[in-house]
Design an enzyme around this catalytic site. Structure first.
Site, PDB file in Angstrom:
ATOM      1  N   LYS A  83       1.240   4.133  -3.049  1.00 52.37           N
ATOM      2  CA  LYS A  83       0.861   5.538  -2.919  1.00 52.37           C
ATOM      3  C   LYS A  83       2.057   6.465  -3.141  1.00 52.37           C
ATOM      4  CE  LYS A  83      -3.539   5.047  -2.149  1.00 52.37           C
ATOM      5  NZ  LYS A  83      -4.529   5.529  -3.143  1.00 52.37           N
ATOM      6  N   TYR A  94       0.815  -1.207   0.000  1.00 54.55           N
ATOM      7  CA  TYR A  94       0.000   0.000   0.000  1.00 54.55           C
ATOM      8  C   TYR A  94       0.854   1.265   0.000  1.00 54.55           C
ATOM      9  CZ  TYR A  94      -3.549   3.429   1.274  1.00 54.55           C
ATOM     10  OH  TYR A  94      -4.371   4.526   1.284  1.00 54.55           O
TER      11      TYR A  94
END
Length: 244
Positions: free
Chosen positions: A167, A163
């Site tokens: 990002k 994750y």
């Protein structure tokens, strides 16, 4: 007067749905993107109960075919697109780095990295036809090197690969688009308050955040409503600039 148009991915719930509600209240023409058409229709019915009409577009950001069909559907309603909000995201399984595999990262990147690129590329011709086109990427404080390397930030202790790295990649993608296409505003945000170590309660974090979706959507609305003199290539939260 022609209404401002916006496509929002992952808009059947959470931050995407709240963004659709707020922009719809402003009188915008809202295209509510939802991977599941039934959930999209259910979300539209909720908004309709509050007097907000939206157009549901089935949109799976991991599928070239789905994205192409979404563009065709939007073209049936408008000849240009003013704003694209790349909101759809995937948290992954939050595995410790020692347990993470390339397949695990690929699944998250398919939504969080390749998805925004796929959708942006497909909608670029419609964005180019707008007088003031804006692309808003929904990132995360977890994608900031400044935040992740701060031991006082909770995310610094969330040891995972997929994750946060996805990002961080989205941040770089945003900057590179902004540099290459100066006539389109490309910006990225985190739906939280980095200085206060606060984040928004959503399904993705099992509603553990302390901010409401309305508060979390504040920076989305701010970037979506930028005028022609607004910035491009910036990273913000609801309080202001965020360190990359």
């Amino acid at each position: 007067m022609e209404r401002t148009s916006v496509v929002i991915t992952g808009a059947n719930k959470g931050l995407g749905l709240e963004t659709a509600r707020r922009l719809g209240e402003m009188g915008w023409q809202v295209f509510l993107g939802s991977r599941d058409a039934g959930r999209g229709r259910a979300a539209a019915e909720k908004l309709a109960a509050d007097g907000i009409e939206v157009v549901v577009i089935p949109l799976d950001v991991t599928s070239d075919e789905s994205v192409a069909a979404a563009v065709n559907l939007v073209r049936e309603h408008t000849d240009h697109l003013d704003v694209l909000v790349n909101n759809a995201g995937a948290p992954g399984n939050v595995l410790p780095p020692a347990e993470a595999t390339a397949d695990e990262l690929h699944a998250v990147y398919d939504t969080n990295v390749y998805g925004p690129v796929r959708v942006t590329h497909a909608f670029l011709p419609l964005l180019e036809a707008s007088d003031n086109p804006r692309v808003v990427n929904v990132g995360s404080g977890g994608g900031s090197f400044g935040v992740v390397t701060d031991p006082d930030q909770p995310v610094s202790k969330m040891h995972e690969l997929a994750y946060s790295s996805s990002k961080a990649a989205l941040n770089m993608i945003t900057v590179r688009y902004a540099q290459a296409l100066p006539h389109i505003k490309f910006n990225v945000l985190t739906p939280g308050e980095v200085a206060n170590r606060a984040y928004t309660a959503t399904d993705m974090n099992h509603h553990t955040g302390t901010l409401t979706v309305t508060q979390g959507s504040d920076p989305i609305i701010r970037l979506a409503t930028l005028d022609a003199g607004g910035p491009s290539g910036v990273f913000i939260d609801r309080l202001g600039p965020v360190a990359w």
